[in-house]
Enzyme design. Structure first.
Site, short mmCIF file in Angstrom:
data_model
loop_
_atom_site.label_atom_id
_atom_site.label_comp_id
_atom_site.label_asym_id
_atom_site.label_seq_id
_atom_site.Cartn_x
_atom_site.Cartn_y
_atom_site.Cartn_z
N GLY A 1 77.09 69.80 -1.42
CA GLY A 1 76.23 69.60 -2.59
C GLY A 1 76.59 68.30 -3.29
N GLU B 1 82.55 60.91 6.69
CA GLU B 1 81.16 61.01 7.12
C GLU B 1 80.69 59.75 7.83
OE1 GLU B 1 77.14 62.75 5.19
OE2 GLU B 1 77.98 61.06 4.12
#
Lengths: 349, 397, 349, 397
Positions: free
Chosen positions: D127, D244
């Site tokens: 989130g 990431e």
């Protein structure tokens, strides 16, 4: 597994860069560009002193026995400094003679034999150029020969793709945009072929790869100059490198150039080690660097604004070297077509 | 949509053609060199007297005194193009200074300068850009310090074309160093033979010195040379810059280059094949042809807006960016198509078109950069054309 | 000399834009895209009510007798709203019948005859498609037929370039990325040709020109949305349209699109008035708008950031319409090749 | 330069190949759907126990406990690619949360979450982004208001993949609305079945719902879910973002796509001619091949830097920008080459590769935009790679 230049290769490049910084500053290049023969001779003799002529000649023939990757490292430094040099011609010749050059290689390594290249017609024949070979005699003409002026011999290609070593015949200068190097038209009138080599895709691939390395060096110099200028030049109360448009132009240049460097290294290593994809990679490296180089030559000039357009900062010498490299030994389109052929992708019809 | 001309205009075209045919033998040739060549001056006089030059300048200042008529201007241009006869003189004095003086000059300035400028007897150069003031022109620092009825000027200018030939300069100088940067500038005229002016040719990447640097050391000039008013030079220059922008990106010139490239590609061969038969080169050629058609049509659209005295909006704002780029791309294709021969330059047996394609390729890059870089043009399109916000103000460092 | 839309043309476009704003908002387009037949029928009937079917049919045959420029004005509005419509098929058919359509044109103008187009194989034949004609009978298959669903007749091209009018035979839907329009595969099993027209470059050029106009409208919509989003979306405490990178993306889109508009107008006018360059211009307009459209579709999506990638703002419907238009009736490469042929530039060998 | 592997590594490769060969019959098939499919969980367990997954995670948390070794990781990846066997599970819990917890988690958090995450028994979603906080992630506004030992969370998240399947979320929330924007953020973990959470699939241009929106209405979560410390969430997230970035732009995946495209162009015909025999399409193909070679070589260079624990500098910074663009361009060529058939999608007789080229073309555009737009990437390259100045601070409006 190590994909990087070796300690030796880095030292070679550093020392050559250091030498060229002193021996070939922009002022010297300007002199050479206006055909100051003394300046050209001084630089050539300095480079000779570094023993580059024998770099790609086997040790058994008196050379250093180094590979194309080492040669690319050298050529990149030469391109970075846009220095004139016979190194490319010498190295390509040594490669062409790698299986059968015992008679010539020692002389090349020692500098007694000075080679030029007349290979243009391997990729394109214009204005009636083209060389034929009958009974050991070479006739016809070749355009845009490299390092022919001052050479004792030429490595010359005939219309069937065979290579010949001939004593350098009559030349006339071909004036290009690039004044850092002299190109020649060669006229053969039945000159004797001293050595005939069989058609060999690897020679052209090696020549192209070295041109790619030259462009790599020249483009890196232009990028460096553009970044330095952007970080220093003020307009509207701030350095222009803080404007996103200028910043992004610099980023786009770096994004195209940095992987190109790895490509040149990989292609050279692959040819050196006889990997099956080596010739394709070398041929595509030439095309790839031609495109990246054209983009960087233009964009770096734009970053410099009006200053890039003037002779004051001399940026155009790099622009023009890259411009000639784009066409030398085959346009990018021709290289891509050849890469397709090398992979068996063309119709066999 | 009607691209034909009314009978009135067709009659005008005939008239122009008649004048040109009758006087063709008087036209200067390439051998008539120099900006003040008598044959060229005589030709200019003939053109003005026949309404083919200085057409809308009032007769009291030496012009022809006609009403502005864009179509007639266009017909004149087309007839010059068709006959290949040399056009009216075009220089920064005529295209930039004269309109400025007509709008903002004093009666004395108009009387003294317009007529000889139009007739090619007085040559001007422009002193705007400085080494530290390019895109940010208002940052200029050449100082004019008041001294009685004179100013004493110190500083330097760059990108000054025709400075070596010029009799006079129209120049931006800083007359109030304490004012905000746009408010301390004056627009002033003075002779180039004033003591203390040095002109140095500025060689560019094409190898030619298309521009110059001009250095001022204690140059004393009379205040009467000020146009409009002291410290109002920015407004004066902006009026002039508008006139300059229109000069770039003429689509008919671009079309002519494309035609030349098509001929080249039909004529030249590589490996025995015509260049135009190479699918990659041909595809690029056709792409450029589409762009040329688009810019030509865009030009017609702008002309129509001008006729109606409307703003051409985006159609006008994109011309410099797209037109200069297109010219550059046409030259680039010519060079690529010529391959090894495309890099020849200046002299030698294998040179094509006397090296013009390379010269254009480089000079066009200069045009992309000059007169508002491509980046400045994009700012203008986004801000004036699309209404996006201007660059926000920075915090003080 | 006036290069501009006439008062009538501007009114036509304004009224059509107004109609489509009400009758084809994004919600309606979404319904049509999910094959809500009622929504599609309602919009089609609304458009029929505007009398577009007869726009390009001569007055003598019950039409409005307007030209391709008027048709482009209409098609641009349809593309802007990405509205499905038979208008393109109807107009191209009317153009094909301009010399010999007395039997069909009144029915087309009245809406009793509803045309589809099966012309794809004029530019490219894939997957075994291709139509042959023997003794008035048409056989074979055609791909990516336009407006075939719901049509009474098709204008179909055979492998020799001749055009035929046939009653619409069996169809199967070809699902493309663009859900605003339905494309079909057509299978002819010896169907009777009701009318044979001679090969005619102008019909294909007209079809391409209308697709260019459709892309023009769709690309303009994407540019407008991108500019609006850039002026409103805030990041880092400022609207993103104040960042030079975003600003320049918008400027580049406008710089490519605005001259394209003039090109479409000029090409249409040139075909309407029989100017020799008309067909070349129309053909190049198709290629030019395909390239500009692809650039704008991508760039406008990028300006929208992640939002452009979602279905929420529906931008992708325009993206996909432009994507299909790029290929419809010939890729840009094919169009450029055809333009070269039309100018006699290809080797006659 | 030496692209071979030492005998130690060649032995390791044999070992890996042996394990895979011996267990191939246990691998899940495409029919084993769902993130918690038992066959997939069993395969994951087998891979971990044999050191082919969670390799460097300490054994106390359920990993294999080996020393980090980039070459061994690479050999494992190559052996999976060679055999075509399904690789270890890859999801945001494993790639982003686990490294973060190992570095900054409390002993309780490590004990509770790492093992089930590695074994595919606990699925996480991320989130981070919000509708108003994309490139400017630190502008996020989802509020966590302190209430005793809990927070009450209100707000929403977007671009949340696997939100529908997730057991848990790692989430950035604003815990201090008065602090400067980077200093009021906390990184917190909580279950997705907490009352007040609503997940809505977010359909994208490909037609699939690859992402979701997540809405929080008075969601009460315990403060023990905070990782590291309250208001230090920005530092925690940055550690995770680094993990990431490495996931995008794998040159071997790009190479595989190119090979697929070459096969397509050899197989497909238009007008009876193979696509690869079309000079325009072929030239584009070779251009892309050159770029693929360059990115592959660049990847080898980065690996070597990693082995030496050096920064890869520009070579690393350009990967996302160039890699995503290259993938997109490969898909674009495939679509263009397929022409009319290239626009087919989702179903039907003339569809190629099940519509994958169009899906990639669009999804890749999403990747160019997501995870730092191309514009942000260029800023990073210019600032971190070339040392150009950051965007200057703006004056207060």
């Amino acid at each position: 597994m190590e994909f990087a230049l070796s300690e030796d290769q880095r030292m070679l490049q550093d020392s050559l860069n250091g030498f060229l910084k002193d021996a070939a500053p922009l002022d010297t290049i300007r002199k050479i560009a206006t055909v100051d023969e003394a300046a050209g001779a001084a630089l050539a003799s300095g480079l000779d002193g570094l023993g580059l002529a024998g770099l790609h000649v086997p040790e058994a023939q008196g050379g250093l026995g180094l590979g194309l990757l080492d040669a690319c490292v050298v050529q990149e430094a030469l391109g970075n400094a846009i220095a004139p040099s016979r190194f490319l011609a010498t190295t390509v010749t040594a490669h062409a003679m790698r299986h059968a050059g015992e008679d010539f290689l020692p002389g090349i390594a020692s500098g007694d034999i000075r080679m030029g290249l007349a290979l243009t017609e391997l990729s394109s024949r214009r204005d009636g150029a083209g060389v034929t070979m009958q009974k050991d005699k070479v006739s016809g003409k070749s355009l845009l020969a490299v390092s022919a002026v001052g050479s004792t011999h030429l490595l010359a290609a005939d219309v069937d793709g065979r290579l010949h070593v001939v004593e350098t015949p009559g030349l006339s200068v071909m004036q290009t945009i690039d004044r850092t190097r002299i190109f020649s038209e060669v006229q053969y009138d039945g000159d004797t072929s001293a050595m005939a080599l069989t058609p060999d895709d690897e020679v052209l691939a090696a020549a192209r790869l070295l041109v790619a390395a030259d462009t790599l060096g020249a483009a890196q110099a232009m990028l460096d100059k553009a970044v330095a200028y952007a970080a220093e030049r003020q307009q509207f109360g701030r350095v222009i490198g803080s404007f996103q448009a200028v910043k992004h132009m610099c980023a786009e240049m770096a994004a195209r150039l940095e992987p190109s460097r790895a490509l040149v290294w990989h292609a050279a290593h692959a040819v050196d080690t006889g990997e099956p994809e080596g010739l394709v990679m070398a041929t595509l490296a030439k095309a790839h660097l031609a495109e990246a180089g054209t983009f960087i030559a233009r964009t770096a000039t734009e970053v410099h604004g009006g200053m890039g357009f003037t002779d004051l900062v001399g940026l155009h010498y790099w622009f023009k070297r890259i411009g000639v490299n784009r066409q030398l030994f085959g346009s990018p389109e021709q290289c891509r077509l050849d890469a397709a052929r090398l992979q068996g992708w063309l119709q066999t019809a | 949509m009607d691209l034909s001309f009314s009978p009135e205009y067709e009659a005008f075209r005939k008239e122009v053609a008649g004048i040109l045919a009758a006087n063709a033998h008087l036209a200067p040739t390439p051998d008539d060199r120099g900006m003040k060549n008598p044959t060229r001056q005589a030709w200019q006089k003939l053109l003005i007297e026949n309404g083919l030059a200085a057409r809308t300048i009032p007769t009291e200042y030496g012009g022809y005194g006609a009403e502005p008529d864009i179509l007639k201007s266009r017909i004149i241009a087309e007839e010059f193009a068709r006959t290949g006869l040399p056009r009216a003189m075009s220089n920064q004095g005529i295209s930039m200074l004269v309109p400025t003086l007509l709008e903002l000059g004093t009666p004395e300035q108009k009387a003294a300068y317009i007529r000889p400028t139009l007739y090619g007897e007085m040559i001007w150069c422009q002193g705007y850009s400085e080494p530290g003031a390019g895109s940010d022109l208002a940052a200029l620092r050449t100082a004019a310090v008041s001294d009685g009825d004179d100013y004493i000027i110190n500083g330097s200018k760059i990108w000054t074309s025709t400075a070596r030939q010029a009799d006079m300069i129209f120049c931006l100088v800083r007359t109030d160093p304490d004012a905000k940067k746009h408010h301390g500038i004056s627009y002033i005229l003075f002779p180039m033979d004033t003591p203390g002016i040095e002109v140095r040719p500025l060689v560019d990447m094409t190898g030619a010195a298309n521009f110059n640097e001009v250095f001022f050391t204690d140059v004393r000039v009379p205040k009467s040379g000020i146009v409009f008013a002291e410290n109002k030079g920015w407004q004066v220059a902006n009026a002039t810059l508008t006139h300059e922008r229109g000069m770039l990106g003429d689509p008919n010139a671009t079309k002519a280059r494309l035609v030349e490239l098509v001929e080249l590609m039909k004529r030249e061969t590589v490996n025995g094949e015509r260049l135009i038969d190479n699918p990659l080169l041909r595809d690029r050629l056709l792409k450029l042809q589409g762009e040329v058609y688009a810019m030509q049509a865009n030009g017609l659209r702008i002309t129509t807006h001008s006729l109606k005295k409307e703003s051409a909006g985006l159609a006008g704002l994109v011309v410099k960016l797209m037109g200069c780029e297109l010219n550059h791309e046409i030259a680039r294709l010519a060079i690529d198509a010529l391959g090894e021969l495309g890099v020849m330059y200046e002299e030698g047996g294998h040179l094509r078109a006397n090296g013009a394609w390379q010269a254009r390729y480089m000079y066009d890059l200069g045009l992309i950069i000059g007169g508002g870089t491509a980046q400045i043009q994009k700012n203008i399109i986004a801000e004036r054309g699309l209404g996006l916000p201007r660059e926000p103000k920075l915090a003080k460092a």
